[in-house]
Every structure is written in structure tokens, then in C-alpha cells.
Design an enzyme around this catalytic site. Structure first.
Site, mmCIF file in Angstrom:
data_model
loop_
_atom_site.group_PDB
_atom_site.id
_atom_site.type_symbol
_atom_site.label_atom_id
_atom_site.label_comp_id
_atom_site.label_asym_id
_atom_site.label_seq_id
_atom_site.Cartn_x
_atom_site.Cartn_y
_atom_site.Cartn_z
ATOM 1 N N GLU A 1 0.826 -1.211 0.000
ATOM 2 C CA GLU A 1 0.000 0.000 0.000
ATOM 3 C C GLU A 1 0.859 1.261 0.000
ATOM 4 O O GLU A 1 0.550 2.234 -0.695
ATOM 5 C CB GLU A 1 -0.941 -0.015 1.216
ATOM 6 C CG GLU A 1 -1.778 1.235 1.410
ATOM 7 C CD GLU A 1 -2.753 1.517 0.275
ATOM 8 O OE1 GLU A 1 -3.296 2.637 0.247
ATOM 9 O OE2 GLU A 1 -2.957 0.634 -0.597
ATOM 10 N N LYS B 1 0.788 4.150 -2.949
ATOM 11 C CA LYS B 1 0.545 5.578 -2.707
ATOM 12 C C LYS B 1 1.614 6.427 -3.380
ATOM 13 O O LYS B 1 1.323 7.453 -3.992
ATOM 14 C CB LYS B 1 0.516 5.866 -1.197
ATOM 15 C CG LYS B 1 -0.730 5.395 -0.511
ATOM 16 C CD LYS B 1 -1.942 6.216 -0.934
ATOM 17 C CE LYS B 1 -3.195 5.410 -0.947
ATOM 18 N NZ LYS B 1 -3.320 4.337 -1.907
ATOM 19 N N GLU C 1 1.064 6.372 -7.158
ATOM 20 C CA GLU C 1 -0.156 7.056 -7.594
ATOM 21 C C GLU C 1 0.014 8.566 -7.678
ATOM 22 O O GLU C 1 -0.464 9.189 -8.625
ATOM 23 C CB GLU C 1 -1.299 6.758 -6.610
ATOM 24 C CG GLU C 1 -1.921 5.391 -6.756
ATOM 25 C CD GLU C 1 -3.035 5.186 -5.747
ATOM 26 O OE1 GLU C 1 -4.110 4.711 -6.145
ATOM 27 O OE2 GLU C 1 -2.841 5.502 -4.555
ATOM 28 N N HIS D 1 15.650 -12.553 -3.221
ATOM 29 C CA HIS D 1 15.242 -13.340 -4.396
ATOM 30 C C HIS D 1 15.027 -12.448 -5.622
ATOM 31 O O HIS D 1 14.196 -12.740 -6.463
ATOM 32 C CB HIS D 1 13.980 -14.136 -4.078
ATOM 33 C CG HIS D 1 14.183 -15.170 -3.019
ATOM 34 N ND1 HIS D 1 14.635 -16.449 -3.299
ATOM 35 C CD2 HIS D 1 14.038 -15.101 -1.679
ATOM 36 C CE1 HIS D 1 14.737 -17.127 -2.170
ATOM 37 N NE2 HIS D 1 14.387 -16.337 -1.166
ATOM 38 N N LYS E 1 -11.287 8.314 -9.320
ATOM 39 C CA LYS E 1 -11.519 7.845 -7.965
ATOM 40 C C LYS E 1 -11.933 6.379 -7.906
ATOM 41 O O LYS E 1 -11.455 5.636 -7.070
ATOM 42 C CB LYS E 1 -12.573 8.721 -7.272
ATOM 43 C CG LYS E 1 -12.827 8.349 -5.825
ATOM 44 C CD LYS E 1 -11.577 8.508 -4.982
ATOM 45 C CE LYS E 1 -11.757 7.983 -3.586
ATOM 46 N NZ LYS E 1 -10.489 7.877 -2.876
#
Length: 612
Positions: free
Chosen positions: A485, A489, A492, A508, A607
Site C-alpha cells: 500500500e 501511494k 499514484e 530473491h 476515484k
């Protein structure tokens, strides 16, 4: 996704529509337009934001008490003046605005061109207004009946509003798989994508259902029919929305306001659902189906974007606290394969808007297979809220910033309460652990407030890394989805390439990327994997990476290993994502502002995604 607003009544329509478009601009901002009806239809549309439409309209007389407006997020056709809505019929009699996508527009367009229709734009919407025109002329139909006939032929999703030069006292709207709300005032009506343009004028509304068509008139009457021409009688709802919730209230951006609202929105998501003193959690939406949910062989969670990340955290919560296997699916992939869904499965769909097209499709697929479908949404009356068997509202209030913040923590709050409720009833959580978690949960809003007090420190760190072009986010266990998340952010709103990984996976592959130009944000609050995370940090430092750590208050070991650190208050490990995500939201926000990005309206994003 696009924003639509329309007005009919006694007031001048243009100022109402313009204000409404500004409130809806978070739904799309690559072009905007209006059509005002006053003996003739006058249309102004402009590439860019609503402010550019406003400037372009100054020289046009837009007096009239009937009008429609649109702010666009492009699907068919590039963003320009021609493709902007509204679109006008070939004879100039009709003007139409549309949110959605007409999937068979190409077939319809070819058929209409064969009989003489000429098109000026690249959009699917223009095809729809020509189709309505064709039915109106060919069969001499009333506007609502011409709309109905056209929509019988249209395949896809739509929310539309149409005005007719020859019928200046009515507006016609319709919806399918895209939201449309009717606001009922005193001898005036409003149609809009959501309630934000309406609440200033009325709190009485009807949320149209799929395949419903509404006709509103200046005489204060309205009629709703469906595609089968059957009259509908929906109940009028009272909108639970305050005008000030739609304003920035002194904050520079909606996103910053919504980050700072989280102590309140988390509390609102818990209110009436938890009481640590008396030792109970009750999530109302679960009660009717509690036995079925408790005895589920498996829980499937389907969501997109930020909601998918909240589902990933919930996977840990439900499996550890409730002992029920969980699978988390991208709704966009779930619908395009043949998933195995059984009647003893529970499918939880999660969406801030309640209108996400892929999540809606996953919902319908799950219902067809006989599973119980539970919805977690923020918007009251949304499509997911209406179409699930049961569910819970998050009560976060309007989220205007395109990058979700309070939606994530409010969804996670509800999911945590659900896991606690199930775990206790199923005997998976010992009494003392249960009580500890309840008290810790009730204290989360105050602890979020404490994290927010470090905003200036986060801002300073943002200034130190704002010029980097890449970033890596690492977390383990409950905080791995928080790493995802945080990376989302940053991508975005600042357009910096960022990736989230489980910390143990760094070796890895991603470790190859680390050098002195790679900031690595590490969520290091997990007691259960503390030494392993510390080892990951040492590996980053050995390769000259810049380490920004999120640590528990009082942690000196990892803080000393890091270039920068941000403390969060101590809490029970399953609850740490509600705290650890806050500094990541602030970090992304400040970096975006420093880079000159449009925080509330990032490029190419809207949105909620109500079309494919």
C-alpha cells in the site's frame, strides 16, 4: 469513471451545474462540458479541468433553467474538445452526458452510418445519442420511450442524462452498472453521479437501480420505469451527508485532510460495534448469517487496488484469529477465469465506492455459484451495498482524494472487528487475548493521532528522498500488505516507481536494484520477525541503500541502523497496520507536493473504476 450532474427547476441551471462539476471533478478531469436548454441547446465543452470550461464559457450566454454537465475520464477517444461531453444528436435536438461504456458501440455505429448518421467524435457516447435520435424520429416516440428503446440495444454500463430541445420541461436519466442519484427539491430536481452536488440543495434522494429510467419535469413530478416499461415506486431516502465534508476545511489538499481525519473515521467505523469493558464485538451485517459465516469452509475476498491491500491484511487476521482459510483475489482476474466457488464459501467484496466494475462482476459470479456474498463499502446505497446478501458500511464519510487513505484504515477496522467476532465465537481466541485485542482496538484512534504528530518529521524525510526515481518498500507478516500500500501511494501521486515486497523476498531478486540511489522503506514493527527484519536492513546498508524504518516507539536497535526512522506507538501485532500505514501515506503526500504533482487528481487516474 466520469461525473455527471443535471438540473431542472426554477433557478438558473449553469451556476448549479458548474458548482456540481467542481465537486465531481475527482471522478474525472481530462475534459468537461455543459449543455443549457433555453429555446435552443447551447453547449460549451473544453479539454482540461472544470476551471478551463468555466473560462471558455464566459463569452457564451448560458441562461436557462434546464441543463446538464459532465466531467470526463477518457475511455473511448482521446481527451480533447471534440470527445468531451455533452454529445449532441445529428439533428441538434438532443444533448446527452454519459458515465460508463457502451461495449457494442462499434456495431451500432456501423448500422447508424449505413442509414445516414454522421459522427464527429471517437466516443461510444455519441453513438448512443444518435441511436436515441433514430428511435425518436423513426417511431415518433416520447423522449423516455426513445431512451428505453435505445438502451434495449446497448450492451455495457451507463448512467446518462438527456435533454430535448422540443421537450424543454423534462430531463430523462437512466442507469445500469454506473451510479445515478435523483435529488428531489421543491419543484426542482437534480441528477448526479453521487450526492455531492445535491446536498447543498436537498437531502431527499432516490438511488436509481439498474435498468431504471427516470423522467423529471418542471411541474415537480417524476416517474421511474424500467426497461420493460413497468412503473417503479422506490422509497425516497434521506442523505446522511454534510456540506462541510465536501470542503477542504483549511487543508491544502483533500488527501491531507483525509489522512488527518483517520482518528475520527476509524472511531466511526468502530462505533457501536465494540465494547472492551463489556467484552463484546458485534458487526451488525454478520448477525443474520452468523452461523453460515462461522461454518464457512473458506472465505474468498475480492477487491481492487487499495481495497485489495486491506483484504491481504484481513487474510492474516481471519486465518490467525478466526481459523478460517482465506483466499484473496484481484476482482479483475477473478471474473475472467472459472473460479471454484462452493455454496459453503463466503465471498467478501470490498470497495470504497461500492461501484467498482470488476468487484461488482465478481459479486454477481459468486452469487450465481451459490456463495454467501458480504459487502464492505463506504458509499450508502451503492450498487455493491444493494446487491450483496449482507454487509457493513465503513462510515468513513466522503473520500475526495483519488488516492485512498481513510478508506484503507476504515475497511481494515471493519475487517478486524469481523475477525475478532468470528474468532471469539469459534473459540479460536483465548479470553485474555480477546480482551487485550479489544482494549488495544479501542485505543487505535488515539494512537493514530500520535503518529500524525510526527508529520513534520515525515515531511523532512520526504525532502531528503524526493528526487529519487525508485523506491522499495519491505514488510513482513501483517505489514507486508502495508508495504504494498505504501508503494502504491507513492506511485499514484508522485509518479515515482515503487515496489512493495515481503522483506524475506528481497534476496530473491530486488536486492539487485539496491544502490546509493535506492531508498528502502522498511516496516520494522513485527515482534514475531524482528531479528529477521533487522538482518534485511543490514543487507540494504551493506549495499549503500538509504533506509527509512517504521519502528515501534522506544526501539533503539533498528533506529540506529537506519538513516531515518519514524516511530509508531506500540500495539498488538495484528493491529499494527492501522498505525504503520499512516507515515507511509504522509511520506507519499509530502513527496508528491514537493515534486509539484497534483495530489488530489493524479494523472490518468479517477476515484473509482466503474468501467473496464
Amino acid at each position: 469513471m466520469c461525473g455527471i450532474v443535471a438540473y431542472i427547476g426554477k433557478q438558473q441551471s449553469y451556476p448549479i451545474i458548474l458548482e456540481g462539476l467542481k465537486r465531481l471533478e475527482y471522478r474525472g478531469y481530462d475534459s468537461a462540458g455543459v449543455s443549457i436548454l433555453n429555446h435552443e441547446i447551447k453547449t460549451v465543452k473544453k479539454k482540461g479541468k472544470v476551471s478551463e470550461l468555466e473560462a471558455a464559457a464566459i463569452s457564451t450566454n448560458l441562461e436557462g433553467t434546464v441543463g446538464i454537465g459532465h466531467t470526463r475520464w477518457a475511455t473511448h477517444g482521446k481527451p480533447d474538445d471534440i470527445n468531451a461531453h455533452p454529445h449532441v444528436s445529428g439533428n441538434g435536438r438532443l444533448s446527452l452526458i454519459h458515465n460508463g461504456i457502451i461495449e457494442n458501440y462499434s456495431t451500432l455505429k456501423k448500422a447508424l452510418e449505413k442509414i445516414g448518421h454522421t459522427f464527429t467524435s471517437e466516443t461510444d457516447t455519441e453513438v448512443l445519442v444518435h441511436l436515441i435520435e433514430e428511435y425518436q424520429n423513426k417511431e415518433n416516440l416520447r423522449l423516455d420511450q426513445a431512451v428505453r428503446r435505445a438502451l434495449e440495444k446497448a450492451v455495457g454500463a451507463y448512467a446518462i442524462v438527456v435533454i430535448d430541445r422540443e421537450n424543454p420541461d423534462i430531463l430523462v436519466g437512466a442507469r445500469k452498472s454506473s451510479p445515478l442519484v435523483l435529488g428531489i427539491g421543491d419543484d426542482e430536481f437534480f441528477l448526479a453521479s453521487d450526492a455531492s452536488p445535491i446536498i447543498k440543495y436537498t437531502n431527499k434522494a432516490i438511488y436509481l437501480k439498474d435498468e431504471e429510467i427516470v423522467t423529471v419535469s418542471k411541474n415537480g413530478e417524476y416517474e421511474i420505469i424500467n426497461l420493460y416499461n413497468e412503473v417503479q415506486h422506490p422509497a425516497v431516502q434521506e442523505l446522511d451527508l454534510k456540506l462541510e465534508e465536501l470542503e477542504k476545511e483549511g487543508y491544502e489538499h483533500f488527501m491531507l485532510k483525509e489522512i488527518y481525519q483517520q482518528p475520527v473515521t476509524i472511531h466511526e467505523s468502530m462505533r457501536g460495534r465494540i465494547n472492551a469493558e463489556d467484552g463484546w464485538v458485534i458487526v451488525g451485517g454478520m448477525q443474520q448469517y452468523m452461523n453460515r459465516i462461522m461454518n464457512a469452509k473458506r472465505i474468498i475476498m475480492a477487491a481492487c487496488g487499495t481495497s485489495w491491500h486491506s483484504a491481504l491484511v484481513a487474510e492474516y487476521l481471519f486465518e490467525e484469529l478466526a481459523g478460517i482459510p482465506v483466499e484473496v483475489e484481484y476482482a479483475s482476474e477473478f471474473r475472467y477465469r472459472n473460479p471454484i466457488i462452493n455454496q459453503d464459501d463466503v465471498v467478501i467484496v470490498i470497495s470504497q465506492s461500492g461501484e467498482t466494475a470488476d468487484t461488482l462482476a465478481a459479486l454477481e459470479l459468486a452469487k450465481e455459484k451459490g456463495a454467501l456474498v458480504y459487502g464492505i463499502v463506504n458509499v450508502v446505497g451503492s450498487s455493491i451495498a444493494r446487491n450483496t446478501h449482507c454487509g457493513s458500511y465503513t462510515h468513513a464519510g466522503p473520500e475526495i482524494g483519488v488516492a485512498s487513505t481513510k478508506a484503507f484504515t476504515s475497511q481494515l477496522t471493519v475487517l478486524t472487528l469481523m475477525a475478532l467476532n468470528l474468532g471469539y465465537k469459534r473459540g479460536q481466541i483465548p479470553e485474555n487475548t480477546y480482551r487485550q485485542l479489544l482494549y488495544a482496538m479501542e485505543d487505535i484512534p488515539a494512537r493514530v493521532q500520535k503518529v500524525l504528530e510526527q508529520d513534520q518529521k515525515v515531511k523532512y524525510i520526504a525532502g531528503e528522498i524526493k528526487d529519487y526515481n525508485n523506491a522499495l518498500y519491505l514488510g513482513r507478516g501483517y505489514n507486508f500488505p502495508v508495504a504494498l500500500e505504501g508503494a502504491l501511494k507513492l506511485k499514484e501521486i508522485s509518479y515515482i516507481h515503487a515496489e512493495g515486497y515481503p522483506a524475506a523476498e528481497m534476496k530473491h531478486g530486488p536486492i539487485a536494484l539496491i544502490d546509493d540511489k535506492m531508498p528502502v522503506i522498511v516496516i520494522a514493527t513485527n515482534k514475531s520477525a524482528y531479528d529477521k527484519v533487522a538482518s534485511n536492513i543490514q543487507e540494504v546498508k551493506a549495499r549503500k541503500g538509504t533506509v527509512i524504518s517504521i519502528v515501534t516507539e522506544g526501539d533503539t536497535k533498528i533506529r540506529e541502523m537506519s538513516d531515518y526512522s519514524i516511530e509508531i506507538p506500540e500495539t498488538e501485532e495484528p493491529l499494527t497496520p492501522l498505525l504503520s500505514v499512516i507515515p507511509l501515506q504522509l511520506l507519499a503526500y509530502h513527496i508528491a507536493v514537493m515534486r509539484g504533482c497534483n495530489v488530489d487528481q493524479p494523472r490518468n487516474l479517477a476515484k473509482s473504476v466503474t468501467v473496464e
